[in-house]
Design a protein around this motif. Structure first.
Motif, mmCIF file in Angstrom:
data_model
loop_
_atom_site.group_PDB
_atom_site.id
_atom_site.type_symbol
_atom_site.label_atom_id
_atom_site.label_comp_id
_atom_site.label_asym_id
_atom_site.label_seq_id
_atom_site.Cartn_x
_atom_site.Cartn_y
_atom_site.Cartn_z
ATOM 1 N N LEU A 32 0.689 -1.160 -0.031
ATOM 2 C CA LEU A 32 -0.083 -0.009 -0.183
ATOM 3 C C LEU A 32 0.952 1.328 0.159
ATOM 4 O O LEU A 32 0.573 2.164 -0.835
ATOM 5 C CB LEU A 32 -0.943 0.011 1.191
ATOM 6 C CG LEU A 32 -2.100 -1.003 1.207
ATOM 7 C CD1 LEU A 32 -2.819 -1.224 2.437
ATOM 8 C CD2 LEU A 32 -2.977 -0.817 -0.041
ATOM 9 N N ARG A 33 2.102 1.222 0.745
ATOM 10 C CA ARG A 33 2.867 2.366 0.761
ATOM 11 C C ARG A 33 3.566 2.626 -0.578
ATOM 12 O O ARG A 33 3.541 3.716 -1.149
ATOM 13 C CB ARG A 33 3.896 2.227 1.575
ATOM 14 C CG ARG A 33 3.665 2.219 3.002
ATOM 15 C CD ARG A 33 4.692 2.294 4.338
ATOM 16 N NE ARG A 33 5.591 1.363 4.150
ATOM 17 C CZ ARG A 33 5.415 0.277 5.065
ATOM 18 N NH1 ARG A 33 4.243 0.199 5.959
ATOM 19 N NH2 ARG A 33 6.086 -0.851 4.970
ATOM 20 N N ARG A 38 3.819 5.536 -5.893
ATOM 21 C CA ARG A 38 3.574 5.682 -7.352
ATOM 22 C C ARG A 38 2.431 6.677 -7.820
ATOM 23 O O ARG A 38 2.343 7.366 -8.761
ATOM 24 C CB ARG A 38 3.152 4.130 -7.826
ATOM 25 C CG ARG A 38 4.540 3.329 -7.760
ATOM 26 C CD ARG A 38 3.959 1.756 -8.286
ATOM 27 N NE ARG A 38 5.486 1.288 -8.561
ATOM 28 C CZ ARG A 38 5.499 0.095 -9.285
ATOM 29 N NH1 ARG A 38 4.485 -0.689 -9.519
ATOM 30 N NH2 ARG A 38 6.573 -0.565 -9.326
ATOM 31 N N THR A 39 1.342 6.730 -7.046
ATOM 32 C CA THR A 39 0.250 7.736 -6.996
ATOM 33 C C THR A 39 0.855 8.959 -6.872
ATOM 34 O O THR A 39 0.790 9.946 -7.874
ATOM 35 C CB THR A 39 -0.867 7.607 -6.111
ATOM 36 O OG1 THR A 39 -1.393 5.969 -6.415
ATOM 37 C CG2 THR A 39 -1.843 8.521 -6.460
ATOM 38 N N ALA A 40 1.935 9.279 -6.006
ATOM 39 C CA ALA A 40 2.241 10.612 -5.991
ATOM 40 C C ALA A 40 3.504 10.927 -7.205
ATOM 41 O O ALA A 40 3.451 11.927 -7.719
ATOM 42 C CB ALA A 40 3.200 10.663 -4.574
ATOM 43 N N ASP A 253 2.160 2.107 -11.936
ATOM 44 C CA ASP A 253 0.853 1.283 -11.985
ATOM 45 C C ASP A 253 0.737 1.054 -10.456
ATOM 46 O O ASP A 253 1.124 -0.009 -9.662
ATOM 47 C CB ASP A 253 1.114 0.304 -12.671
ATOM 48 C CG ASP A 253 -0.016 -0.907 -12.616
ATOM 49 O OD1 ASP A 253 -1.128 -0.537 -12.495
ATOM 50 O OD2 ASP A 253 0.198 -1.872 -13.337
ATOM 51 N N ALA A 254 0.177 1.899 -9.863
ATOM 52 C CA ALA A 254 -0.507 1.616 -8.472
ATOM 53 C C ALA A 254 -1.487 0.616 -8.276
ATOM 54 O O ALA A 254 -1.525 -0.007 -6.927
ATOM 55 C CB ALA A 254 -0.953 2.994 -7.757
ATOM 56 N N ASP A 255 -2.186 0.318 -9.051
ATOM 57 C CA ASP A 255 -3.273 -0.580 -8.973
ATOM 58 C C ASP A 255 -2.615 -2.095 -9.059
ATOM 59 O O ASP A 255 -3.305 -2.925 -8.012
ATOM 60 C CB ASP A 255 -4.021 -0.832 -10.231
ATOM 61 C CG ASP A 255 -4.957 0.593 -10.415
ATOM 62 O OD1 ASP A 255 -5.349 1.158 -9.435
ATOM 63 O OD2 ASP A 255 -5.578 0.772 -11.602
ATOM 64 N N GLN A 256 -1.599 -2.193 -9.694
ATOM 65 C CA GLN A 256 -0.836 -3.562 -9.565
ATOM 66 C C GLN A 256 -0.412 -3.819 -7.870
ATOM 67 O O GLN A 256 -0.417 -4.806 -7.533
ATOM 68 C CB GLN A 256 0.475 -3.567 -10.307
ATOM 69 C CG GLN A 256 1.232 -4.906 -10.038
ATOM 70 C CD GLN A 256 2.467 -4.877 -11.077
ATOM 71 O OE1 GLN A 256 3.160 -3.777 -11.238
ATOM 72 N NE2 GLN A 256 2.637 -5.929 -11.592
ATOM 73 N N TYR A 260 -1.397 -6.689 -5.242
ATOM 74 C CA TYR A 260 -0.591 -7.447 -4.345
ATOM 75 C C TYR A 260 -0.993 -7.451 -2.889
ATOM 76 O O TYR A 260 -0.839 -8.180 -2.129
ATOM 77 C CB TYR A 260 0.880 -6.937 -4.505
ATOM 78 C CG TYR A 260 1.610 -7.522 -5.996
ATOM 79 C CD1 TYR A 260 0.731 -8.535 -6.630
ATOM 80 C CD2 TYR A 260 2.261 -6.568 -6.648
ATOM 81 C CE1 TYR A 260 1.533 -8.736 -7.919
ATOM 82 C CE2 TYR A 260 2.828 -7.066 -7.898
ATOM 83 C CZ TYR A 260 2.430 -8.038 -8.302
ATOM 84 O OH TYR A 260 2.956 -8.318 -9.564
ATOM 85 N N ALA A 261 -1.325 -6.242 -2.590
ATOM 86 C CA ALA A 261 -1.829 -5.945 -1.009
ATOM 87 C C ALA A 261 -3.137 -6.784 -0.700
ATOM 88 O O ALA A 261 -3.119 -7.387 0.398
ATOM 89 C CB ALA A 261 -2.072 -4.247 -0.864
#
Length: 289
Positions: A32-33, A38-40, A253-256, A260-261
Motif C-alpha cells: 500500500l505504501r 507511485r500515485t504521488a 501502476d499503483a493498481d498492481q 498485491y496488497a
C-alpha cells in the motif's frame, strides 16, 4: 506423554500462524505504501507536464525547475565535457545516453541528456565509442526537466568490485570521452568547474539553431571552448548519427501494488482463521477431555 507432545505441537502451530499473519499484514501495508508512492509520482508527472513551458536562463529561480515541466534552453554545447552513460537500452538494443552541458551564459550552464545512441562492437569484440554530433553554433534545445540523471543499479559496486567513477577533472588530458553508468550533478559540477542549474534537461526533439541576444561571436567561442578545452573532432555534418529521445518513465501502476496488497491481506486472513480454529479446538479439548 502424548498429550504433552500434542500441546507442544499446538503451541508451535499457533506461534507460527501468528507470525505468518503478522508478516503477511506487513507485506500488505508495504504494498500500500508503494502504491501511494507511485500515485504521488504520477501526480508529480501530471503536474509538471501541465505547467507552462519554461525557457531556462542563467537567473532562472530554483523554484521554477519543476520536474517533468516542459522547458527549452538556448546556448552553446561544451562538447569537450560530454559524458556517455552506458548500459542504457532502447527497444532491447544496448547503447549510451549522451550527456553534454549547454552553456547559457559565461557563468551558468544546464546539463542536457541529448539522446540515446546505439552501441556497436568492433572486430575485437570491444565496444566502439559512438560518433556523437558536435554542432558548434548556438542551439535551441527543447525537452522536459528532471531532478537528476536517472540512476541504474551498480552491480559492480554491490559485489565489491568498485563503481566506474567519473574522472576528478574534465576534460581528460587524453581527450577521450568518459563512460560511466551513473552521473551525479554535484560530482559533475566539481569535475568540470561549471555552475550548473540544479536540474537536468531531457531533450525530446532534435536541437535547432538558435540565437543569444547580446552575445558577440568572440564571446560565443569562449562559451563553447572554455579556458582549457582541447580540440574535439567534429562529426561529419553530412551523416550525423540519429539520436533517440524516448526517455523511460518511472512505473506508476499503483493498481498492481493494491492487487498485491489484497493478496497478502487474504493470506493474513487465512492464517488468522487457522489460528482461531486451532485455538478453539484446543480450548474445547481442554474443557472436554
Amino acid at each position: 506423554m502424548v498429550r504433552l507432545h500434542t500441546s507442544y505441537r499446538t503451541l508451535a502451530a499457533l506461534v507460527l500462524l501468528a507470525l505468518l499473519a503478522y508478516v503477511f499484514v506487513s507485506l500488505g501495508n508495504w504494498q500500500l505504501r508503494r502504491a501511494a508512492e507511485r500515485t504521488a509520482i504520477s501526480q508529480t508527472i501530471a503536474h509538471g507536464r501541465a505547467s507552462a513551458p519554461l525557457h531556462l536562463q542563467a537567473d532562472t529561480p530554483d523554484g521554477a525547475l519543476v520536474p517533468w515541466r516542459p522547458a527549452s534552453a538556448t546556448g552553446v554545447w561544451r562538447h569537450d565535457l560530454t559524458v556517455l552513460l552506458e548500459n542504457r537500452s532502447y527497444r532491447g538494443q544496448p547503447g549510451y545516453w549522451v550527456a553534454t552541458p549547454l552553456v547559457l551564459s559565461d557563468e551558468q550552464a544546464v546539463l542536457v541528456l541529448r539522446g540515446w545512441l546505439p552501441r556497436f562492437t568492433g572486430d575485437t569484440g570491444l565496444p566502439i565509442p559512438p560518433d556523437v554530433p558536435v554542432p558548434d553554433e548556438v542551439q535551441e534545445v527543447q525537452g522536459e526537466l528532471l531532478e537528476r540523471v536517472p540512476r541504474l543499479f551498480e552491480l559492480a559496486g554491490w559485489a565489491g568490485g568498485g563503481e566506474v567513477k567519473l574522472p576528478a577533472h574534465l576534460p581528460q588530458d587524453n581527450g577521450t570521452v568518459p563512460i560511466v553508468q551513473n552521473l551525479d550533478l554535484t560530482d559533475y559540477a566539481a569535475a568540470t568547474g561549471l555552475k550548473l542549474l540544479p536540474a537536468v534537461l531531457a531533450q525530446t526533439k532534435a536541437a535547432q539553431p538558435g540565437k543569444i541576444d547580446g552575445v558577440d561571436p568572440a564571446a560565443r567561442a569562449s562559451m563553447r571552448d572554455g579556458p582549457h578545452a582541447p580540440g574535439v573532432a567534429a562529426a561529419s555534418p553530412d551523416t550525423p548519427p540519429a539520436m533517440a529521445f524516448d526517455w523511460p518513465e518511472p512505473s506508476v501502476d499503483a493498481d498492481q501494488n493494491r492487487g498485491y496488497a489484497l493478496q497478502w491481506f487474504g493470506f493474513a486472513a487465512i492464517a488468522a482463521i487457522a489460528w482461531l480454529f486451532i485455538a478453539w479446538r484446543t480450548l474445547r479439548r481442554t474443557r472436554n477431555p
